[in-house]
Design a protein around this motif. Structure first.
Motif, PDB file in Angstrom:
ATOM      1  N   LYS A 194     -30.073 -32.413  29.714  1.00 53.95           N
ATOM      2  CA  LYS A 194     -28.988 -33.256  29.972  1.00 53.95           C
ATOM      3  C   LYS A 194     -29.394 -34.666  29.982  1.00 53.95           C
ATOM      4  N   ARG A 195     -30.561 -34.849  30.541  1.00 52.44           N
ATOM      5  CA  ARG A 195     -31.065 -36.311  30.663  1.00 52.44           C
ATOM      6  C   ARG A 195     -31.624 -36.801  29.202  1.00 52.44           C
ATOM      7  N   GLU A 196     -32.056 -36.028  28.380  1.00 50.99           N
ATOM      8  CA  GLU A 196     -32.406 -36.398  27.203  1.00 50.99           C
ATOM      9  C   GLU A 196     -31.317 -36.611  26.351  1.00 50.99           C
ATOM     10  N   LEU A 197     -30.283 -35.848  26.209  1.00 47.66           N
ATOM     11  CA  LEU A 197     -28.898 -36.228  25.835  1.00 47.66           C
ATOM     12  C   LEU A 197     -28.207 -37.397  25.955  1.00 47.66           C
ATOM     13  N   ALA A 198     -28.370 -37.860  27.310  1.00 44.00           N
ATOM     14  CA  ALA A 198     -27.861 -38.944  27.952  1.00 44.00           C
ATOM     15  C   ALA A 198     -28.653 -40.230  27.375  1.00 44.00           C
ATOM     16  N   ARG A 199     -29.913 -39.947  27.159  1.00 41.65           N
ATOM     17  CA  ARG A 199     -30.869 -41.112  26.599  1.00 41.65           C
ATOM     18  C   ARG A 199     -30.333 -41.221  25.055  1.00 41.65           C
ATOM     19  N   LEU A 200     -30.071 -39.838  24.431  1.00 35.29           N
ATOM     20  CA  LEU A 200     -29.438 -40.237  23.034  1.00 35.29           C
ATOM     21  C   LEU A 200     -27.902 -41.022  23.145  1.00 35.29           C
ATOM     22  N   GLY A 201     -27.335 -40.764  24.069  1.00 33.98           N
ATOM     23  CA  GLY A 201     -25.962 -41.234  24.343  1.00 33.98           C
ATOM     24  C   GLY A 201     -25.920 -42.615  24.419  1.00 33.98           C
ATOM     25  N   ASP A 202     -27.206 -43.190  25.246  1.00 36.71           N
ATOM     26  CA  ASP A 202     -27.254 -44.563  25.453  1.00 36.71           C
ATOM     27  C   ASP A 202     -27.582 -45.456  24.215  1.00 36.71           C
ATOM     28  N   LEU A 203     -28.269 -44.608  23.177  1.00 35.08           N
ATOM     29  CA  LEU A 203     -28.619 -45.266  22.034  1.00 35.08           C
ATOM     30  C   LEU A 203     -27.457 -45.427  21.160  1.00 35.08           C
ATOM     31  N   VAL A 204     -26.727 -44.340  21.134  1.00 33.19           N
ATOM     32  CA  VAL A 204     -25.550 -44.336  20.400  1.00 33.19           C
ATOM     33  C   VAL A 204     -24.467 -45.354  20.802  1.00 33.19           C
ATOM     34  N   GLY A 205     -24.366 -45.603  22.209  1.00 33.66           N
ATOM     35  CA  GLY A 205     -23.685 -46.826  22.791  1.00 33.66           C
ATOM     36  C   GLY A 205     -22.288 -46.618  22.950  1.00 33.66           C
ATOM     37  N   GLU A 206     -21.612 -45.443  22.387  1.00 34.63           N
ATOM     38  CA  GLU A 206     -19.978 -45.425  22.348  1.00 34.63           C
ATOM     39  C   GLU A 206     -19.795 -43.916  23.058  1.00 34.63           C
ATOM     40  N   PRO A 207     -19.757 -43.759  24.325  1.00 39.70           N
ATOM     41  CA  PRO A 207     -19.588 -42.399  24.799  1.00 39.70           C
ATOM     42  C   PRO A 207     -18.590 -41.622  24.019  1.00 39.70           C
ATOM     43  N   ALA A 208     -17.446 -42.162  23.592  1.00 41.39           N
ATOM     44  CA  ALA A 208     -16.623 -41.047  22.733  1.00 41.39           C
ATOM     45  C   ALA A 208     -17.473 -40.562  21.500  1.00 41.39           C
ATOM     46  N   LYS A 209     -18.304 -41.162  20.789  1.00 40.14           N
ATOM     47  CA  LYS A 209     -19.103 -40.322  19.779  1.00 40.14           C
ATOM     48  C   LYS A 209     -19.841 -39.187  20.284  1.00 40.14           C
ATOM     49  N   MET A 210     -20.100 -39.135  21.475  1.00 41.49           N
ATOM     50  CA  MET A 210     -20.997 -37.731  21.888  1.00 41.49           C
ATOM     51  C   MET A 210     -20.002 -36.773  22.216  1.00 41.49           C
ATOM     52  N   ALA A 211     -18.642 -37.002  22.447  1.00 40.37           N
ATOM     53  CA  ALA A 211     -17.534 -36.003  22.992  1.00 40.37           C
ATOM     54  C   ALA A 211     -17.530 -34.889  21.923  1.00 40.37           C
ATOM     55  N   GLY A 212     -18.003 -33.670  22.534  1.00 41.96           N
ATOM     56  CA  GLY A 212     -17.616 -32.433  21.472  1.00 41.96           C
ATOM     57  C   GLY A 212     -18.651 -32.135  20.626  1.00 41.96           C
ATOM     58  N   LEU A 213     -19.955 -33.331  20.518  1.00 41.15           N
ATOM     59  CA  LEU A 213     -21.059 -32.941  19.474  1.00 41.15           C
ATOM     60  C   LEU A 213     -21.504 -31.540  20.090  1.00 41.15           C
ATOM     61  N   PRO A 214     -21.587 -30.572  18.973  1.00 41.81           N
ATOM     62  CA  PRO A 214     -21.905 -29.168  19.099  1.00 41.81           C
ATOM     63  C   PRO A 214     -23.804 -29.375  19.509  1.00 41.81           C
ATOM     64  N   VAL A 215     -23.912 -28.784  20.791  1.00 39.23           N
ATOM     65  CA  VAL A 215     -25.410 -28.576  20.968  1.00 39.23           C
ATOM     66  C   VAL A 215     -25.776 -27.374  21.118  1.00 39.23           C
ATOM     67  N   VAL A 216     -26.467 -26.511  20.133  1.00 35.73           N
ATOM     68  CA  VAL A 216     -26.860 -25.252  19.962  1.00 35.73           C
ATOM     69  C   VAL A 216     -28.016 -24.954  21.002  1.00 35.73           C
ATOM     70  N   ILE A 217     -27.856 -23.997  21.735  1.00 38.60           N
ATOM     71  CA  ILE A 217     -29.004 -23.684  22.554  1.00 38.60           C
ATOM     72  C   ILE A 217     -29.640 -22.330  22.133  1.00 38.60           C
ATOM     73  N   GLY A 218     -30.893 -22.515  21.822  1.00 35.60           N
ATOM     74  CA  GLY A 218     -31.794 -21.280  21.788  1.00 35.60           C
ATOM     75  C   GLY A 218     -33.038 -21.324  22.542  1.00 35.60           C
ATOM     76  N   HIS A 219     -33.937 -20.390  22.126  1.00 38.71           N
ATOM     77  CA  HIS A 219     -35.245 -20.302  22.880  1.00 38.71           C
ATOM     78  C   HIS A 219     -35.213 -20.064  24.224  1.00 38.71           C
ATOM     79  N   ILE A 220     -34.085 -19.421  24.636  1.00 38.13           N
ATOM     80  CA  ILE A 220     -34.139 -19.116  26.298  1.00 38.13           C
ATOM     81  C   ILE A 220     -35.277 -17.909  26.491  1.00 38.13           C
ATOM     82  N   LYS A 221     -36.079 -17.958  27.336  1.00 40.16           N
ATOM     83  CA  LYS A 221     -36.663 -17.156  27.761  1.00 40.16           C
ATOM     84  C   LYS A 221     -36.328 -15.898  28.441  1.00 40.16           C
ATOM     85  N   PRO A 222     -36.202 -14.767  27.923  1.00 43.90           N
ATOM     86  CA  PRO A 222     -35.674 -13.550  28.510  1.00 43.90           C
ATOM     87  C   PRO A 222     -36.812 -12.916  29.770  1.00 43.90           C
ATOM     88  N   SER A 223     -36.241 -12.265  30.337  1.00 42.31           N
ATOM     89  CA  SER A 223     -37.017 -11.786  31.805  1.00 42.31           C
ATOM     90  C   SER A 223     -37.578 -10.500  31.118  1.00 42.31           C
TER      91      SER A 223
END
Ligand SMILES: [Zn+2]
Length: 322
Positions: free
Chosen positions: A257-286
């Protein structure tokens, strides 16, 4: 009868318009970050409607292809060999860790000839550490002879103009990432004006003492602003809380979230980040199994503050379109 047909049409119209606007098909072939064989990182990515695409990382190939066929991720009647030989036209390898290349090494005797696109140091490591007649026969066109030449190493220059990928209708640009001091890669994959970012393992800049994510966010911020970045595929290896000293070059939900917030700051328009799909992988299983890490990461991403993106926890074989 008539009424329901009209209702069905009314539903179908916006859906098909939406479907027609998609630019990429993505089939997660492997979504885990190690520990267990059979679902380590790999993504099939194709330009929408195009048969030939590419694999971004290749930690798992055949088990992911089989899972995708079983779940309808490829057309009915598709055989695993069709996907391997025809649909995967090239590999993009983010870094040479085993969980990102094991499927490629294992399947290589039965694979079709393909290029491997990677940063020069990554290709050098594949030639030196795997296809070296010690770990495995040399299926590449570099390194220890004899060269079997099934794979053609194609070095990418960081941040260089897009390079076409075979017959896929896609192009690629590579950006270096920092993975616990090791080199990893983000691939910006384009279909015409539209773009998708497939990222290898990475830690946060603040922990890695790196500016590589900053550089990447600077490069893609204009695409987000213009509405052309269709999705980001990124890792979240561990749930919170986790000590920074124990990240080993990976992200947690809070760091993502902190890294994506930095991207959002560079984008400069919060609405442009709204709904952007962020696909999560590489979760470490137990080792003991169970969905607890996936559930925790899902919950932590949905809670609290952060950019208004749309998180999608990838499932092996379950196809996505962006
Ligand atoms: Zn990994």
């Amino acid at each position: 009868m008539r009424h329901s047909a009209v209702a069905a049409l009314a539903c179908a119209a916006p859906l098909s318009a939406d479907a027609a606007s998609r630019a990429f098909d993505v089939v997660p072939l492997g979504v885990e970050g190690g520990v267990v064989e059979g679902s380590t990182s790999a993504w099939f990515i194709a330009r929408r409607g195009q048969e030939q695409g590419l694999a971004c990382d290749a930690g798992t190939l055949v088990p992911g292809i089989r899972a995708a066929i079983a779940k309808g991720g490829f057309p009915t009647g598709t055989r695993p060999s069709d996907v391997l030989h025809r649909r995967i036209g090239a590999y993009l390898i983010t870094h040479p860790h085993l969980d990102h290349v094991a499927g490629l090494v294992m399947v290589s005797p039965d694979d079709s000839p393909k290029p491997i696109f990677a940063l020069p140091d990554v290709n050098a490591a594949l030639a030196a550490d795997y296809f070296n007649w010690s770990a495995w026969p040399n299926m590449g066109d570099r390194g220890r002879p004899p060269l079997l030449g099934r794979y053609h190493y194609q070095d990418l220059t960081p941040g260089a103009p897009p390079v076409p990928v075979e017959q896929s209708g896609l192009t690629v640009t590579a950006f270096p990432l920092s993975h616990s001091g090791a080199l990893s890669t983000a691939f910006l994959i384009r279909a015409g004006e539209e773009a998708l970012l497939c990222m290898g393992d990475t830690g946060p800049d603040a922990v890695e003492h790196s500016a590589r994510l900053t550089s990447l966010w600077q490069a893609v911020a204009p695409l987000v602003r213009a509405g052309h970045l269709r999705a980001i595929i990124i890792e979240t290896s561990y749930p919170d809380p986790r000590k920074d000293a124990e990240l080993f070059g990976h992200l947690t939900p809070s760091w993502l979230k902190r890294e994506l917030a930095r991207l959002g700051d560079l984008v400069g328009e919060p609405a442009k980040m709204a709904g952007l799909p962020v696909v999560i992988g590489h979760i470490k299983p137990s080792v003991d199994g169970g969905p607890q890490n996936v559930e925790a990461i899902k919950r932590q991403l949905s809670e609290g503050d952060g950019p208004p993106v749309r998180y999608i926890i990838a499932e092996q074989g379950r196809s996505l379109a962006f």
